[in-house]
Design a protein around this motif. Structure first.
Motif, PDB file in Angstrom:
ATOM      1  N   GLU A  75      33.574  -5.746 -98.298  1.00  0.00           N
ATOM      2  CA  GLU A  75      34.789  -5.139 -97.777  1.00  0.00           C
ATOM      3  C   GLU A  75      35.703  -6.208 -97.199  1.00  0.00           C
ATOM      4  O   GLU A  75      35.248  -7.151 -96.537  1.00  0.00           O
ATOM      5  N   SER A  76      36.989  -6.036 -97.459  1.00  0.00           N
ATOM      6  CA  SER A  76      37.975  -7.002 -96.954  1.00  0.00           C
ATOM      7  C   SER A  76      38.132  -6.866 -95.441  1.00  0.00           C
ATOM      8  O   SER A  76      37.833  -5.816 -94.855  1.00  0.00           O
ATOM      9  N   GLN A  77      38.596  -7.923 -94.823  1.00  0.00           N
ATOM     10  CA  GLN A  77      39.044  -7.906 -93.436  1.00  0.00           C
ATOM     11  C   GLN A  77      40.560  -7.732 -93.465  1.00  0.00           C
ATOM     12  O   GLN A  77      41.253  -8.379 -94.266  1.00  0.00           O
ATOM     13  N   TYR A  78      41.086  -6.821 -92.608  1.00  0.00           N
ATOM     14  CA  TYR A  78      42.497  -6.454 -92.684  1.00  0.00           C
ATOM     15  C   TYR A  78      43.252  -6.924 -91.441  1.00  0.00           C
ATOM     16  O   TYR A  78      42.730  -6.870 -90.324  1.00  0.00           O
ATOM     17  N   THR A  79      44.477  -7.387 -91.667  1.00  0.00           N
ATOM     18  CA  THR A  79      45.375  -7.794 -90.586  1.00  0.00           C
ATOM     19  C   THR A  79      46.734  -7.161 -90.846  1.00  0.00           C
ATOM     20  O   THR A  79      47.239  -7.195 -91.976  1.00  0.00           O
ATOM     21  N   TRP A  80      47.333  -6.557 -89.765  1.00  0.00           N
ATOM     22  CA  TRP A  80      48.645  -5.914 -89.887  1.00  0.00           C
ATOM     23  C   TRP A  80      49.711  -6.798 -89.212  1.00  0.00           C
ATOM     24  O   TRP A  80      49.473  -7.358 -88.139  1.00  0.00           O
ATOM     25  N   PHE A  81      50.878  -6.889 -89.855  1.00  0.00           N
ATOM     26  CA  PHE A  81      52.030  -7.633 -89.339  1.00  0.00           C
ATOM     27  C   PHE A  81      53.229  -6.712 -89.328  1.00  0.00           C
ATOM     28  O   PHE A  81      53.450  -5.940 -90.276  1.00  0.00           O
ATOM     29  N   PHE A  82      53.989  -6.758 -88.213  1.00  0.00           N
ATOM     30  CA  PHE A  82      55.247  -6.002 -88.114  1.00  0.00           C
ATOM     31  C   PHE A  82      56.371  -7.001 -87.947  1.00  0.00           C
ATOM     32  O   PHE A  82      56.420  -7.751 -86.953  1.00  0.00           O
ATOM     33  N   ASN A 138      62.549   1.708 -82.160  1.00  0.00           N
ATOM     34  CA  ASN A 138      62.215   0.275 -82.278  1.00  0.00           C
ATOM     35  C   ASN A 138      61.114   0.025 -83.292  1.00  0.00           C
ATOM     36  O   ASN A 138      60.852  -1.127 -83.648  1.00  0.00           O
ATOM     37  N   ASN A 139      60.438   1.087 -83.759  1.00  0.00           N
ATOM     38  CA  ASN A 139      59.361   0.912 -84.732  1.00  0.00           C
ATOM     39  C   ASN A 139      59.887   0.805 -86.157  1.00  0.00           C
ATOM     40  O   ASN A 139      59.104   0.662 -87.097  1.00  0.00           O
ATOM     41  N   THR A 140      61.196   0.871 -86.369  1.00  0.00           N
ATOM     42  CA  THR A 140      61.760   0.688 -87.710  1.00  0.00           C
ATOM     43  C   THR A 140      61.591  -0.776 -88.129  1.00  0.00           C
ATOM     44  O   THR A 140      61.842  -1.693 -87.340  1.00  0.00           O
ATOM     45  N   GLY A 141      61.147  -0.989 -89.380  1.00  0.00           N
ATOM     46  CA  GLY A 141      60.994  -2.361 -89.882  1.00  0.00           C
ATOM     47  C   GLY A 141      60.007  -2.430 -91.019  1.00  0.00           C
ATOM     48  O   GLY A 141      59.605  -1.420 -91.589  1.00  0.00           O
ATOM     49  N   ARG A 142      59.578  -3.680 -91.356  1.00  0.00           N
ATOM     50  CA  ARG A 142      58.655  -3.908 -92.468  1.00  0.00           C
ATOM     51  C   ARG A 142      57.257  -4.148 -91.921  1.00  0.00           C
ATOM     52  O   ARG A 142      57.032  -4.994 -91.069  1.00  0.00           O
ATOM     53  N   TYR A 143      56.297  -3.419 -92.513  1.00  0.00           N
ATOM     54  CA  TYR A 143      54.898  -3.539 -92.129  1.00  0.00           C
ATOM     55  C   TYR A 143      54.144  -4.167 -93.293  1.00  0.00           C
ATOM     56  O   TYR A 143      54.291  -3.736 -94.455  1.00  0.00           O
ATOM     57  N   THR A 144      53.340  -5.207 -92.971  1.00  0.00           N
ATOM     58  CA  THR A 144      52.571  -5.920 -93.994  1.00  0.00           C
ATOM     59  C   THR A 144      51.098  -5.833 -93.645  1.00  0.00           C
ATOM     60  O   THR A 144      50.704  -6.067 -92.502  1.00  0.00           O
ATOM     61  N   CYS A 145      50.286  -5.498 -94.649  1.00  0.00           N
ATOM     62  CA  CYS A 145      48.824  -5.509 -94.497  1.00  0.00           C
ATOM     63  C   CYS A 145      48.288  -6.657 -95.338  1.00  0.00           C
ATOM     64  O   CYS A 145      48.599  -6.757 -96.531  1.00  0.00           O
ATOM     65  N   SER A 146      47.480  -7.530 -94.720  1.00  0.00           N
ATOM     66  CA  SER A 146      46.875  -8.667 -95.417  1.00  0.00           C
ATOM     67  C   SER A 146      45.371  -8.427 -95.497  1.00  0.00           C
ATOM     68  O   SER A 146      44.703  -8.267 -94.476  1.00  0.00           O
ATOM     69  N   ALA A 147      44.820  -8.341 -96.753  1.00  0.00           N
ATOM     70  CA  ALA A 147      43.387  -8.135 -96.973  1.00  0.00           C
ATOM     71  C   ALA A 147      42.759  -9.474 -97.356  1.00  0.00           C
ATOM     72  O   ALA A 147      43.274 -10.177 -98.239  1.00  0.00           O
TER      73      ALA A 147
END
Length: 1198
Positions: free
Chosen positions: A948-955, A974-983
């Protein structure tokens, strides 16, 4: 609950290093405990270090040990076992520990130690516990301490998960149910755990008010209608918490009754109508209504049929009337229990109560009933028997038209008529009798003439006649058959005469009961009194009669039995034509003859006997010759002869079969001889009881007494016999059993061609042979055994070679051989599969090796139990012992085995499960792309990966989480924006990303409904207003969950106007405000239109104590007071009061009805006088009045 991996063991293999395996005594471990890290595959380490992360704990040589920069108190090192001990660990003790050997035996081992704080202080809190279903939400909060912590919630024994109504915070400390339902009552608890501990909070239960719902109104007994006087039970059931209050209405008029069961007794037709059950919940402020229709009818108690006046007469009309006592429903008519249907002759009048029949006929006769019914009863009338009067018609006279002198006749007159006709008889115009049956006296020829019958019906007044002619004649008295003493002889003529006494019209002849007719041999006289048979034949025999007839009688003669004499014909002798010397013969003679013939026997011209049977005893050769029988008939005076020739023989006394003194051998000749005593006519040969015929291999000689087989074959085996025969005897010999000796042929050896070292083999030798062969075994030129079976125990490699078996027949003197070659092999004892020391990674090579305990075996590779064949990605080498997969694919995953085999054994290795590490691939984010403020949003990241991958979220480029699920609680702009998930996969070293653009809009925070004025009243205007907090696009209104029409809605749909308000407007109202996301529904506003009091009235129930009841129509129900005018005082505060008769007469009683919400008060009064003391508002029954007055007198006297 998911737990992350706490300990990762890494074996690092730089070139030239040995792998060291480290084992902590526990991992993970609680704070404050002791941990020992030991080394497994230990060898002497002359120079080494212990590291904590990048820092040195200890460094040592064979002579001395030094503390490093990371050393602290509580850490110790054993230089003999190289064990590292950590006492009283804390959270800072977590990290990577490594042991490196840097001497001649270089190596490295490492382990990650995880120190955790146990969970404690777990508690759960709830925002409120008393809630209303669908109207309210509830929030639970969990708190506790420990490192790390994983939190989950349980509802009873089920795990709480997010759904449409349930939201969970990112850390799962908070979860909300919005809205609550009756199924959310709990108990709820939160569970806090990590890898070393688990604590569950105290349970929380919710008290949720709901309903009323699922309202069911049942009526018992169930029926479409009920008879007056019936007892009817109405029962109302409903789901509600707290228990709903239940009230009832009849035709929308409230009943003075509260409760779930309403019983109607002594029912009458005026109790027909709609009954409604109304359930109200005081906590939810909701109500529900269910309605049933009750219909009450009077039952039918009597039904009769009345006919019209007069008689029903054929071809005229007639009617029946049905009279009913009870509630009229429907009427039907039946005839003979079959329902009638109208047609051109049958009509129904006056709602079927009258049945009219036109043009009556006798088919209308029958049992007529009328059937009356309504929905509570039915009844049939007693039958009315309709009989149609008709006739007379079809007058008929029954009786003979011809009779004899001196006899009497009976004449019977009949006619179709109802009622029965009256009859009169006339002879030649003169009246002679007045009954239907007329019997004459002894008749003479003067009584012949015309007889007339006249029939008359007294009801129809009709008359009809019938006539007949009667003839009187003399009867036949005697009849006989005469043959004049003739003898009937075959082929001669014969005459029979018929003599009759009396008058006859005709004579006919009978033979054997059948009519005799003239033909070319029979001649009848003119009046048939004689019959002549011109040439008698045998078929003329039989019983002959003559029959004479006239119209009044007939007579048949006694039968004359005619038997035709003939013969003798076809004289024949029964008996043998041959005989045995010394035996007896019997001859019998017979001939066709009537009467039977007389017989005489003659031998060679001399008379021997006068009997039809002739016996000759103890035959000798002198008895040979011709025998003659003569048959003679003394009536026909003719005779006939027959002859027979007798021949004599000596009988056969013995038959034997002999063979030469030789053995029958295959392919050699063999002779059998048949020896007979006695006269022989023929000899036959048999094999196995079947007749034998000569062929190209056999020869018969000496009058068939010798049978020779030229070349014996196996098919000649069997039981042989010879049979001798003459006309007076035959005999068969005893069987000779011929067995053909042969062989040995087809010598074969049964047994293995291979053997395992240390085992045994068994060989069996066999050959086709008669008698059975003798066997000998040879190995390497040496004789080994004299048995058909040869066993070799404890096989060794030098037992391999050629073995020979020789079979010998001591009769045929023939021998044959067979050989077998034996090869010896070792048994396979072990097979294993090894994978080269690398992690199997997608698109990289992998080598598997098959290790077998013996050499010289064949190897087959298998995957998932199926044989593998090399292809463009796989290579086999080293006699198939090595399998190389050049570039791993996911399809290569599976259970790998190798199978080794030789001629004596085979073995398959244990399965090696190959799992390929890959990914991450196809990283994706699931979750909304937009949301409204103050809501919760959950993003889930997934990727195809092993492990299983390890996941990291970026806003917007900043790290915000390190889990696969990212939850934003209470979303803001303020939560509007781009969300990135890195596996990231730590084995393959590959990283893969996915992005999602998320937009937040201002949401609707509240929707509620208010009213102006606050108390709704019937007949006044009411306005419902929708209040929305937050931007919205549209508003629409619901009443009882159904959309309202637009004609009631104003002000951009924000208000509902009722001008004026009516009771029919009652219901649950909600406004729904909709934005770009969804509709937001207000809590239901329960509109109940208040009215009254209206139609206030006083009901008086007379009696010794008179009951006064005040009744009014009101919502909510009115409050009542009673005032007596003579002192203007309030005497009661309820709807019903009881007053003694002496206290009620002459006073004015006033009922005051007041509605506490409409503030309306209505008065009504009733004056009770002496003259109407027993009179109620609704009744004037005189008997009740009398009783009341009498009671008053009695009370005054007492």
């Amino acid at each position: 609950m998911g737990f992350k991996l706490l300990a990762i063991f890494l074996l690092i293999f730089p070139e030239g290093l040995t792998a060291l395996t480290l084992h902590p005594s526990a991992n993970p471990v609680p704070v404050g405990t002791k941990v020992t890290i030991s080394v497994n595959n230990i060898s002497s380490i002359s120079f080494g270090t212990w590291l904590f992360g990048p820092s040195v704990l200890f460094i040592w040589t064979s002579a001395v040990t030094y503390n490093g920069s990371a050393y602290t108190t509580g850490i110790s090192f054993n230089s003999t076992s190289y064990t590292l001990t950590l006492s009283n660990v804390n959270l800072n003790s977590s990290g990577l520990y490594a042991l490196e050997s840097m001497g001649s035996n270089q190596g490295r081992g490492q382990v990650i130690l995880d120190v955790q704080e146990p969970v404690s202080g777990v508690s759960a809190n709830v925002s409120k516990t008393n809630l209303v279903e669908f109207n309210e939400s509830v929030t639970f909060t969990c708190s506790g301490s420990g490192t790390p912590m994983w939190i989950s919630w349980q509802n009873s024994s089920s795990l709480v998960t997010a759904s449409e109504r349930i939201t969970l915070s990112n850390d799962r400390k908070v979860f909300t149910i919005n809205p609550v339902t009756r199924y959310d009552q709990g108990p709820f608890s939160c569970i806090v755990a990590n890898n070393i501990s688990r604590v569950e909070s105290a349970q929380i239960n919710l008290n949720i008010s709901y309903g009323p719902s699922n309202l069911i109104l049942t009526v018992s007994p169930q029926s479409i209608a009920y008879a007056s006087g019936s007892v009817i039970s109405l029962s109302c059931s409903v789901d509600s918490k707290p228990t709903a209050s239940i009230s009832w209405t009849h035709n929308d008029v409230p009943l003075n009754y509260v409760g779930s069961n309403l019983v109607l007794t002594n029912t009458t037709r005026n109790k027909t109508g709609q009954y409604a059950c109304i359930a109200r919940n005081a906590a939810t402020l909701r109500y529900a209504t269910e309605t049933k229709s009750i219909r009450i009818l009077d039952p039918i108690t009597e039904v009769t049929v009345n006919p019209q006046a007069g008689y029903p007469i054929e071809s005229m009309s007639f009617s029946l009337t049905c009279n009913i006592v009870g509630s009229m429903g429907s009427i039907q008519w039946m005839k003979n229990n079959t329902y009638l249907v109208g047609d051109s002759r049958i009509t129904f009048l006056n709602q079927n109560s009258t049945l009219n029949l036109t043009q009556l006929n006798i088919n209308d006769n029958g049992q007529y009933k009328c059937v009356a019914s309504n929905d509570v009863s039915n009844m049939n009338s007693p039958p009315y028997n309709l009989m149609v009067n008709y006739g007379p018609r079809n007058v008929v006279i029954a009786g003979p038209s011809v009779t004899g002198v001196g006899s009497s006749v009976t004449l019977n007159c009949s006619a179709d008529s109802y009622p029965q006709s009256h009859y009169s008889w006339y002879f030649n115009g003169s009246r002679v009798w007045d009954r239907s049956v007329y019997i004459t006296g002894a008749l003479s020829v003067n009584n012949r003439g015309q007889y007339t019958c006249s029939a008359m019906n007294n009801i129809t007044s009709q008359t009809s006649n019938a006539s007949m002619e009667l003839t009187v004649i003399v009867p036949v008295s005697a009849i006989t058959v005469n043959v004049n003493n003739q003898q009937p002889v075959f082929n001669q003529s014969f005459t029979i005469s018929c003599n009759v006494v009396g008058d006859f019209h005709s004579i006919h002849w009978i033979k054997n009961g059948g009519r005799l007719l003239p033909n070319n041999r029979n001649t009848f006289s003119i009046n048939n009194s004689t019959v002549t048979i011109n040439q008698l034949a045998l078929n003329d025999s039989g019983l002959y009669q003559c029959a004479a007839w006239n119209p009044v009688n007939n007579m048949t003669s006694v039968a004359y039995n005619l038997t035709v004499n003939y013969g003798p014909w076809n004289t024949a002798i029964s008996g043998p034509t041959v005989g045995a010397v010394g035996s007896n013969v019997t001859y019998s003679c017979s001939a066709n003859s009537q009467p039977p013939s007389q017989y005489s026997w003659f031998f060679n011209g001399s008379k021997m006997s006068d009997s039809w049977v002739y016996v000759i005893s103890n035959l000798t050769m002198n008895n040979r010759g011709k025998y003659t029988c003569m048959a003679y008939n003394n009536i026909t005076r003719t005779s006939s002869n027959a002859t027979v020739d007798l021949t004599l023989f000596n009988p056969i006394s013995s038959v034997t079969l002999s063979v030469p003194n030789q053995q029958p051998v295959f392919n050699q000749s063999f002779t059998l001889t048949c020896n007979v005593n006695g006269d022989v006519s023929s000899i036959k040969w048999m094999k196995n009881s079947m007749l034998m015929l000569p062929n190209n291999r056999t020869t018969l000689s000496n009058n068939n007494s010798t049978w020779m087989i030229n070349a014996l074959a196996l098919s000649d085996v069997g039981q042989y016999q010879c049979a001798a025969h003459n006309p007076v005897s035959n005999m068969t010999s005893v069987a000779y059993n011929l067995t053909v000796n042969y062989g040995p042929w087809n010598t074969i050896i049964s047994g293995p061609t291979v053997g395992a070292v240390g085992s045994s083999v068994t060989y069996s030798c066999s050959a086709n042979s008669q008698p059975p062969s003798q066997y000998s075994w040879f190995f390497g030129g040496l004789k080994m055994s004299d048995s058909s079976v040869y066993v070799i125990n404890g096989l060794a490699m030098n037992n391999g070679g050629q073995y020979t078996c020789m079979a010998y027949n001591n009769i045929t003197r023939i021998s044959t051989n067979a050989t077998v070659d034996l090869s010896i092999f070792y048994i396979i004892s072990a097979v294993t599969v090894n994978i080269n020391n690398t992690q199997p990674i997608y698109n990289q090579p992998l080598i598997l090796t098959c290790n077998v305990s013996v050499v010289g075996t064949s190897i087959q590779w298998m995957k998932n139990g199926m044989n593998m064949l090399p292809d463009n990605r796989t290579t086999l080498s080293n006699n198939n012992s090595t399998l190389r997969i050049n570039t791993l694919a996911l399809s290569d995953e599976g259970q790998y085995q190798c199978a080794a085999y030789n001629p004596v054994s085979n073995m398959t290795s244990m399965a090696n499960n190959l799992l390929i590490n890959y990914g991450p691939w196809n990283t994706s984010i699931t979750g909304p792309t937009m949301a409204e403020t103050r809501t919760n949003v959950t993003f889930r990241c997934s990727a195809s990966s092993r492990p299983e991958s390890q996941y990291t979220w970026f806003f917007n480029g900043s790290c915000v989480a390190n889990t696969s699920v990212y939850v934003i609680e209470t979303v803001t702009l303020n939560n509007t924006g781009r969300y990135t998930c890195s596996a990231f996969n730590s084995i393959t070293g590959i990283r893969n990303n996915a992005t999602l653009d998320f937009t937040v809009y201002e949401g609707i925070s509240a929707v509620h409904v208010s009213s102006i004025p606050s108390i709704p009243e019937v007949g006044k205007n009411l306005q419902l207003m929708c209040h929305v907090t937050g931007p919205y696009n549209t508003i629409h209104w619901l009443r009882n969950n159904e959309t309202l029409p637009m004609n009631l809605i104003t002000n951009n749909n924000t208000t509902l106007d009722f001008i004026p308000l009516q009771s029919s407007n009652n219901g649950n109202y909600q406004c729904v405000a909709t934005n770009v996301f969804r509709g937001h529904m207000s809590r239901p506003y329960q509109l109940v239109a208040n009215f009254g009091p209206l139609n206030v009235q006083i009901l008086v129930k007379p009696g010794y104590s008179t009951t006064l009841t005040c009744k009014a129509e009101s919502q909510p129900p009115a409050m009542y007071q009673w005032i007596v005018d003579h002192n203007k005082t309030v005497v009661a505060n309820q709807a019903t009061i009881e007053v003694a008769i002496q206290d009620i007469l002459g006073y004015n009683f006033t009922c005051v009805a007041r509605n506490p919400l409409t503030n309306m008060t209505v008065y009504t009064s009733h004056f009770i006088s002496d003259s109407n003391a027993g009179t109620s508002v609704h009744s004037g029954v005189m008997l009740t009045t009398l009783i009341v007055l009498l009671l008053a007198v009695v009370n005054e006297w007492m």
